[in-house]
Write an enzyme that holds these catalytic residues in place. Structure first.
Site, PDB file in Angstrom:
ATOM      1  CE  LYS A  17       3.222 -13.959  -6.762  1.00 28.86           C
ATOM      2  NZ  LYS A  17       2.744 -12.672  -6.296  1.00 28.86           N
ATOM      3  CB  SER A  70       6.500 -14.711   1.284  1.00 27.46           C
ATOM      4  OG  SER A  70       5.735 -15.679   0.607  1.00 27.46           O
ATOM      5  N   GLY A  92       0.837  -1.202   0.000  1.00 29.08           N
ATOM      6  CA  GLY A  92       0.000   0.000   0.000  1.00 29.08           C
ATOM      7  C   GLY A  92       0.869   1.248   0.000  1.00 29.08           C
TER       8      GLY A  92
HETATM    9  P1  NAP Z   1       1.207  -5.693   5.110  1.00 29.88           P
HETATM   10  O1  NAP Z   1       2.536  -5.016   5.059  1.00 29.88           O
HETATM   11  O2  NAP Z   1       0.882  -6.565   6.279  1.00 29.88           O
HETATM   12  O3  NAP Z   1       0.081  -4.571   4.958  1.00 29.88           O
HETATM   13  C1  NAP Z   1      -1.275  -4.814   5.105  1.00 29.88           C
HETATM   14  C2  NAP Z   1      -1.912  -3.556   5.656  1.00 29.88           C
HETATM   15  O4  NAP Z   1      -3.319  -3.710   5.664  1.00 29.88           O
HETATM   16  C3  NAP Z   1      -1.495  -3.248   7.095  1.00 29.88           C
HETATM   17  O5  NAP Z   1      -0.966  -1.937   7.121  1.00 29.88           O
HETATM   18  C4  NAP Z   1      -2.783  -3.340   7.870  1.00 29.88           C
HETATM   19  O6  NAP Z   1      -2.915  -2.388   8.894  1.00 29.88           O
HETATM   20  C5  NAP Z   1      -3.798  -2.998   6.792  1.00 29.88           C
HETATM   21  N1  NAP Z   1      -5.149  -3.388   7.136  1.00 29.88           N
HETATM   22  C6  NAP Z   1      -5.650  -4.611   7.446  1.00 29.88           C
HETATM   23  N2  NAP Z   1      -6.963  -4.529   7.725  1.00 29.88           N
HETATM   24  C7  NAP Z   1      -7.311  -3.219   7.602  1.00 29.88           C
HETATM   25  C8  NAP Z   1      -8.524  -2.497   7.763  1.00 29.88           C
HETATM   26  N3  NAP Z   1      -9.656  -3.116   8.127  1.00 29.88           N
HETATM   27  N4  NAP Z   1      -8.517  -1.162   7.546  1.00 29.88           N
HETATM   28  C9  NAP Z   1      -7.380  -0.521   7.181  1.00 29.88           C
HETATM   29  N5  NAP Z   1      -6.193  -1.147   7.015  1.00 29.88           N
HETATM   30  C10 NAP Z   1      -6.162  -2.485   7.214  1.00 29.88           C
HETATM   31  O7  NAP Z   1       0.982  -6.595   3.797  1.00 29.88           O
HETATM   32  P2  NAP Z   1       1.733  -6.507   2.394  1.00 29.88           P
HETATM   33  O8  NAP Z   1       3.063  -7.176   2.524  1.00 29.88           O
HETATM   34  O9  NAP Z   1       1.668  -5.130   1.847  1.00 29.88           O
HETATM   35  O10 NAP Z   1       0.817  -7.497   1.541  1.00 29.88           O
HETATM   36  C11 NAP Z   1      -0.445  -7.133   1.016  1.00 29.88           C
HETATM   37  C12 NAP Z   1      -0.837  -8.193  -0.016  1.00 29.88           C
HETATM   38  O11 NAP Z   1       0.088  -8.104  -1.117  1.00 29.88           O
HETATM   39  C13 NAP Z   1      -0.697  -9.634   0.515  1.00 29.88           C
HETATM   40  O12 NAP Z   1      -1.688 -10.454  -0.020  1.00 29.88           O
HETATM   41  C14 NAP Z   1       0.677 -10.073   0.009  1.00 29.88           C
HETATM   42  O13 NAP Z   1       0.792 -11.479  -0.134  1.00 29.88           O
HETATM   43  C15 NAP Z   1       0.725  -9.363  -1.336  1.00 29.88           C
HETATM   44  N6  NAP Z   1       2.089  -9.127  -1.822  1.00 29.88           N
HETATM   45  C16 NAP Z   1       3.022  -8.529  -1.021  1.00 29.88           C
HETATM   46  C17 NAP Z   1       4.299  -8.296  -1.507  1.00 29.88           C
HETATM   47  C18 NAP Z   1       5.359  -7.614  -0.662  1.00 29.88           C
HETATM   48  O14 NAP Z   1       6.496  -7.542  -1.089  1.00 29.88           O
HETATM   49  N7  NAP Z   1       5.060  -7.107   0.510  1.00 29.88           N
HETATM   50  C19 NAP Z   1       4.628  -8.688  -2.820  1.00 29.88           C
HETATM   51  C20 NAP Z   1       3.642  -9.284  -3.616  1.00 29.88           C
HETATM   52  C21 NAP Z   1       2.384  -9.510  -3.101  1.00 29.88           C
HETATM   53  P3  NAP Z   1      -2.023  -2.379  10.244  1.00 29.88           P
HETATM   54  O15 NAP Z   1      -0.730  -1.775   9.837  1.00 29.88           O
HETATM   55  O16 NAP Z   1      -2.837  -1.515  11.121  1.00 29.88           O
HETATM   56  O17 NAP Z   1      -1.915  -3.811  10.682  1.00 29.88           O
END
Ligand code: NAP
Length: 305
Positions: free
Chosen positions: A184, A252, A14
Site C-alpha cells: 500500500k 488523499s 475512530g
Molecule cells: P482524523 O479524521 O484526522 O482523526 C484523527 C483524530 O485523532 C482526530 O480526531 C484528533 O483529534 C485525534 N487525536 C490526535 N492526537 C490526539 C491525542 N493526543 N489525544 C486524543 N485524540 C487525538 O484522521 P483519520 O482520517 O481518521 O485517519 C486516521 C488514520 O487512519 C490515518 O493514518 C489515516 O491515513 C488512516 N486512514 C484513514 C482513512 C479514512 O478514510 N479517513 C482510510 C484509511 C486509513 P482532534 O479532532 O482534536 O484533532
C-alpha cells in the site's frame, strides 16, 4: 460483559469504528484530547455516523487521557504523526498484555508506538474503508472496504475478531500484514506525491506514464532489498490499474494539501527514502520526488514532516 474497547481519536476512522462497535452492543469508550474537547463532545450528545444518507447518533461515553480506568484494548485512530505521542500519555493505563490496534497509514509510526509500549501486543491494520468528517463529531461513511489486521510477531488471531464480526466491520486476519502495508505504501508513493506536484486527479497521471514507471522500478528495488519481494510483484501494472480505476478521484495527499492539512509524508514517501538510505540503496528518482514534494509543501506553508 466483554472487554471494553478504548478508541483514541474521535476523527473519521475512530468514529466509524466506535459507532459500529457501540451499535452492536460492544462496550466502547472514546478518549479525547483534553477536558475542553470532552466538554464539547458531551454537549453534542455523542458521535454521529452518516451512512447511506441516514444520520444516527451514538452516545459513546467519552473520557480524557488521564482518566483512571485501565485499558485492555486500545484502537489507535490518530494520524501517523500523532500516534506515538498520543499513546505515550496512556502508557500508565495499559494493563500488562494490553492490545493496541494501530490503524495508521504508511509505516514507521507502528514501530515507534510498539517500542514505547513493550508490555502491549501491537496489531497492525491496513484499511480500504473510507470516511470523512462533515461536521463536529460527525462522520460520513464514504467508502465500504476491508480491514486487514495482523501481528508479525504472533500469527495467532485474537479472540476479539468476534466483536468486529458482530459490529459488521469487514475484516480478515492477515499473516503477511507487513507485506500488505508495504504494498500500500509503494502504491501511495507512486501515485499520491505526483498528483500533488502535477496538481491533478489520479487519472491525470496517465499523461506521466514514464515518470510513474520509473518510480515503480525504484520502489520494486526497494521492496526487494527490505525483504518484501511479494510486495514488489507486478507493482507497475497494479499502479496503472489503480490510476485508471480511480481516475476521477483526488488522492488523499492531494486532498490534505488542498485543505491546507498536514500530510503523512514522513510515513509514506519519507519512510521509503529513509529505508532506502538505511540499505545504502541509490534511488535517485524517489529521492528527487521527496525533495520536490517537500519544496511544494514549504511553498504552501505546510509542514514537510
Ligand atoms: P482524523 O479524521 O484526522 O482523526 C484523527 C483524530 O485523532 C482526530 O480526531 C484528533 O483529534 C485525534 N487525536 C490526535 N492526537 C490526539 C491525542 N493526543 N489525544 C486524543 N485524540 C487525538 O484522521 P483519520 O482520517 O481518521 O485517519 C486516521 C488514520 O487512519 C490515518 O493514518 C489515516 O491515513 C488512516 N486512514 C484513514 C482513512 C479514512 O478514510 N479517513 C482510510 C484509511 C486509513 P482532534 O479532532 O482534536 O484533532
Amino acid at each position: 460483559m466483554s472487554t471494553p474497547w478504548h478508541v483514541l481519536g474521535a476523527g473519521s476512522l475512530g468514529t466509524l469504528w466506535a459507532a459500529r462497535l457501540a451499535r452492536a452492543g460492544v462496550p466502547v469508550r472514546l478518549i479525547l484530547r483534553d477536558t475542553a474537547r470532552l466538554q464539547a463532545y458531551q454537549a453534542a450528545g455523542g458521535l454521529t455516523l452518516v451512512e447511506h444518507g441516514d444520520a444516527r447518533l451514538y452516545p459513546v461515553p467519552g473520557e480524557t487521557p488521564d482518566s483512571s480506568e485501565p485499558i485492555h484494548r486500545l484502537l489507535v485512530a490518530c494520524k501517523a504523526y500523532d500516534a506515538e505521542q498520543a499513546v505515550a500519555q496512556l502508557l500508565p493505563r495499559l494493563v500488562p498484555g494490553a492490545e493496541l490496534i494501530l490503524l495508521q497509514n504508511g509505516l514507521g509510526s507502528q514501530d515507534a508506538v510498539a517500542a514505547q509500549a513493550p508490555q502491549a501486543r501491537c496489531i497492525f491494520a491496513s484499511s480500504t474503508e473510507g470516511a470523512f468528517r462533515d461536521g463536529a463529531w460527525r462522520v460520513v461513511f464514504a467508502g465500504h472496504g476491508y480491514t486487514w489486521l495482523g501481528d508479525a510477531a504472533h500469527p495467532v488471531a485474537p479472540i476479539w475478531l468476534d466483536d468486529l464480526q458482530a459490529a459488521g466491520i469487514p475484516h480478515e486476519w492477515s499473516t503477511d500484514i507487513l507485506t500488505r502495508l508495504w504494498r500500500k505504501l509503494a502504491l501511495n508513493c507512486a501515485i499520491n506525491p505526483l498528483t500533488v506536484l502535477h496538481d491533478c486527479r489520479n487519472g491525470g497521471l496517465q499523461q506521466h506514464h514514464c515518470e510513474v514507471a520509473t518510480l515503480c522500478l525504484e520502489l520494486g528495488e526497494l521492496l526487494q532489498h527490505c525483504g518484501q519481494p511479494a510486495a514488489a510483484e507486478d507493482l507497475q501494472p497494479e499502479v496503472e490499474r489503480v490510476i485508471q480505476a480511480t481516475a476521477s478521484n483526488y488522492s488523499s495527499m492531494y486532498q490534505d494539501v488542498a485543505s491546507q492539512r498536514r500530510t503523512e509524508i514522513s510515513y509514506l514517501l519519507g519512510h521509503a527514502c529513509k529505508v532506502a538510505a538505511r540499505h545504502q540503496l541509490n534511488l535517485p528518482h524517489l529521492n528527487q520526488l521527496q525533495q520536490r514534494l517537500i519544496a511544494r509543501l514549504h511553498s504552501l506553508g505546510l509542514p514537510s514532516d
